[in-house]
Design a protein around this motif. Structure first.
Motif, PDB file in Angstrom:
ATOM      1  N   THR A  69      43.924 125.626 104.487  1.00  0.00           N
ATOM      2  CA  THR A  69      45.236 126.234 104.265  1.00  0.00           C
ATOM      3  C   THR A  69      45.527 127.276 105.341  1.00  0.00           C
ATOM      4  N   THR A  70      46.820 127.438 105.647  1.00  0.00           N
ATOM      5  CA  THR A  70      47.245 128.491 106.580  1.00  0.00           C
ATOM      6  C   THR A  70      48.548 129.115 106.094  1.00  0.00           C
ATOM      7  N   LEU A  71      48.692 130.367 106.391  1.00  0.00           N
ATOM      8  CA  LEU A  71      49.949 131.067 106.115  1.00  0.00           C
ATOM      9  C   LEU A  71      51.088 130.426 106.905  1.00  0.00           C
ATOM     10  N   ALA A  72      50.809 129.985 108.112  1.00  0.00           N
ATOM     11  CA  ALA A  72      51.834 129.368 108.959  1.00  0.00           C
ATOM     12  C   ALA A  72      52.391 128.089 108.334  1.00  0.00           C
ATOM     13  N   ASN A  73      51.577 127.414 107.520  1.00  0.00           N
ATOM     14  CA  ASN A  73      52.038 126.198 106.843  1.00  0.00           C
ATOM     15  C   ASN A  73      52.693 126.500 105.507  1.00  0.00           C
ATOM     16  N   GLY A  74      52.825 127.789 105.175  1.00  0.00           N
ATOM     17  CA  GLY A  74      53.470 128.161 103.927  1.00  0.00           C
ATOM     18  C   GLY A  74      52.502 128.380 102.773  1.00  0.00           C
ATOM     19  N   ASP A  75      51.198 128.285 103.043  1.00  0.00           N
ATOM     20  CA  ASP A  75      50.209 128.544 102.004  1.00  0.00           C
ATOM     21  C   ASP A  75      50.094 130.053 101.777  1.00  0.00           C
ATOM     22  N   ASP A  76      49.366 130.434 100.735  1.00  0.00           N
ATOM     23  CA  ASP A  76      49.245 131.863 100.413  1.00  0.00           C
ATOM     24  C   ASP A  76      48.099 132.546 101.149  1.00  0.00           C
ATOM     25  N   PHE A 130      37.603 141.338 114.985  1.00  0.00           N
ATOM     26  CA  PHE A 130      38.461 140.248 114.538  1.00  0.00           C
ATOM     27  C   PHE A 130      39.012 140.502 113.137  1.00  0.00           C
ATOM     28  N   PHE A 131      40.262 140.183 112.978  1.00  0.00           N
ATOM     29  CA  PHE A 131      40.943 140.246 111.682  1.00  0.00           C
ATOM     30  C   PHE A 131      40.867 141.642 111.061  1.00  0.00           C
ATOM     31  N   THR A 132      41.109 142.628 111.911  1.00  0.00           N
ATOM     32  CA  THR A 132      41.164 144.019 111.454  1.00  0.00           C
ATOM     33  C   THR A 132      42.613 144.367 111.146  1.00  0.00           C
ATOM     34  N   ILE A 133      42.859 145.581 110.726  1.00  0.00           N
ATOM     35  CA  ILE A 133      44.219 146.035 110.412  1.00  0.00           C
ATOM     36  C   ILE A 133      45.126 145.735 111.597  1.00  0.00           C
ATOM     37  N   PRO A 134      46.242 145.106 111.424  1.00  0.00           N
ATOM     38  CA  PRO A 134      47.049 144.948 110.223  1.00  0.00           C
ATOM     39  C   PRO A 134      46.798 143.663 109.436  1.00  0.00           C
ATOM     40  N   TYR A 135      45.786 142.869 109.818  1.00  0.00           N
ATOM     41  CA  TYR A 135      45.425 141.712 109.000  1.00  0.00           C
ATOM     42  C   TYR A 135      44.914 142.206 107.651  1.00  0.00           C
ATOM     43  N   GLN A 136      45.035 141.361 106.655  1.00  0.00           N
ATOM     44  CA  GLN A 136      44.402 141.621 105.368  1.00  0.00           C
ATOM     45  C   GLN A 136      43.511 140.430 105.080  1.00  0.00           C
ATOM     46  N   ARG A 137      42.232 140.697 104.884  1.00  0.00           N
ATOM     47  CA  ARG A 137      41.278 139.624 104.630  1.00  0.00           C
ATOM     48  C   ARG A 137      40.364 140.001 103.486  1.00  0.00           C
ATOM     49  N   GLU A 138      39.784 138.983 102.891  1.00  0.00           N
ATOM     50  CA  GLU A 138      38.794 139.221 101.839  1.00  0.00           C
ATOM     51  C   GLU A 138      37.702 138.169 101.948  1.00  0.00           C
ATOM     52  N   ASP A 185      39.159 134.733 103.483  1.00  0.00           N
ATOM     53  CA  ASP A 185      40.576 134.372 103.472  1.00  0.00           C
ATOM     54  C   ASP A 185      41.358 135.468 104.161  1.00  0.00           C
ATOM     55  N   VAL A 186      42.354 135.078 104.924  1.00  0.00           N
ATOM     56  CA  VAL A 186      43.307 136.032 105.489  1.00  0.00           C
ATOM     57  C   VAL A 186      44.570 135.927 104.650  1.00  0.00           C
ATOM     58  N   LYS A 187      44.969 137.035 104.055  1.00  0.00           N
ATOM     59  CA  LYS A 187      46.136 137.066 103.172  1.00  0.00           C
ATOM     60  C   LYS A 187      47.383 137.571 103.880  1.00  0.00           C
ATOM     61  N   LYS A 188      47.195 138.288 104.996  1.00  0.00           N
ATOM     62  CA  LYS A 188      48.322 138.792 105.781  1.00  0.00           C
ATOM     63  C   LYS A 188      47.970 138.643 107.252  1.00  0.00           C
ATOM     64  N   CYS A 189      48.865 137.998 107.994  1.00  0.00           N
ATOM     65  CA  CYS A 189      48.640 137.740 109.416  1.00  0.00           C
ATOM     66  C   CYS A 189      49.875 138.172 110.203  1.00  0.00           C
ATOM     67  N   PRO A 190      49.738 139.179 111.054  1.00  0.00           N
ATOM     68  CA  PRO A 190      50.893 139.637 111.818  1.00  0.00           C
ATOM     69  C   PRO A 190      51.403 138.598 112.815  1.00  0.00           C
ATOM     70  N   ILE A 191      50.543 137.702 113.233  1.00  0.00           N
ATOM     71  CA  ILE A 191      50.980 136.677 114.189  1.00  0.00           C
ATOM     72  C   ILE A 191      51.947 135.712 113.516  1.00  0.00           C
ATOM     73  N   GLN A 192      51.564 135.193 112.353  1.00  0.00           N
ATOM     74  CA  GLN A 192      52.466 134.258 111.672  1.00  0.00           C
ATOM     75  C   GLN A 192      53.721 134.980 111.206  1.00  0.00           C
ATOM     76  N   GLU A 193      53.618 136.257 110.844  1.00  0.00           N
ATOM     77  CA  GLU A 193      54.806 137.016 110.447  1.00  0.00           C
ATOM     78  C   GLU A 193      55.795 137.118 111.609  1.00  0.00           C
ATOM     79  N   TYR A 194      55.269 137.341 112.808  1.00  0.00           N
ATOM     80  CA  TYR A 194      56.142 137.414 113.983  1.00  0.00           C
ATOM     81  C   TYR A 194      56.836 136.073 114.227  1.00  0.00           C
ATOM     82  N   PHE A 195      56.059 134.996 114.266  1.00  0.00           N
ATOM     83  CA  PHE A 195      56.663 133.687 114.520  1.00  0.00           C
ATOM     84  C   PHE A 195      57.683 133.329 113.441  1.00  0.00           C
ATOM     85  N   ARG A 196      57.387 133.649 112.203  1.00  0.00           N
ATOM     86  CA  ARG A 196      58.329 133.376 111.116  1.00  0.00           C
ATOM     87  C   ARG A 196      59.609 134.190 111.305  1.00  0.00           C
TER      88      ARG A 196
END
Length: 84
Positions: A66-73, A5-13, A24-35
């Motif tokens: 917070t979620t990236l999909a909602n515009g959070d960081d 879970f949450f492996t590359i291309p996700y970025q998590r810390e 935290d997930v800082k980069k999510c390819p799913i939300q990037e696609y939908f955006r």
């Protein structure tokens, strides 16, 4: 957990928390696609809400503010394992 879970291309810390598992997930390819498709409103229903179902399968509760999909960081994940 990190093997599947949450492996590359996700970025998590990992983050400090009272939760059993917290990150935290800082980069999510799913939300990037939908955006990129101007369909970010669908992201929650197609992906984000399933995180809660996954937590339930793990016998845990997910708290997320917070979620990236909602515009959070970031998407913040805090899993609390059911004891008992």
């Amino acid at each position: 957990l990190w093997k599947y879970f949450f492996t590359i291309p996700y970025q998590r810390e990992s983050i400090a928390s009272d939760a059993d598992i917290a990150f935290d997930v800082k980069k999510c390819p799913i939300q990037e696609y939908f955006r990129s498709q101007d369909s970010i409103d669908l992201c929650y229903h197609a992906a984000c809400k399933h995180d809660y179902k996954l937590a339930s399968k793990w016998k845990a509760e997910l708290e997320r503010a917070t979620t990236l999909a909602n515009g959070d960081d970031k998407c913040d994940f805090k899993f609390y394992i059911y004891r008992g």
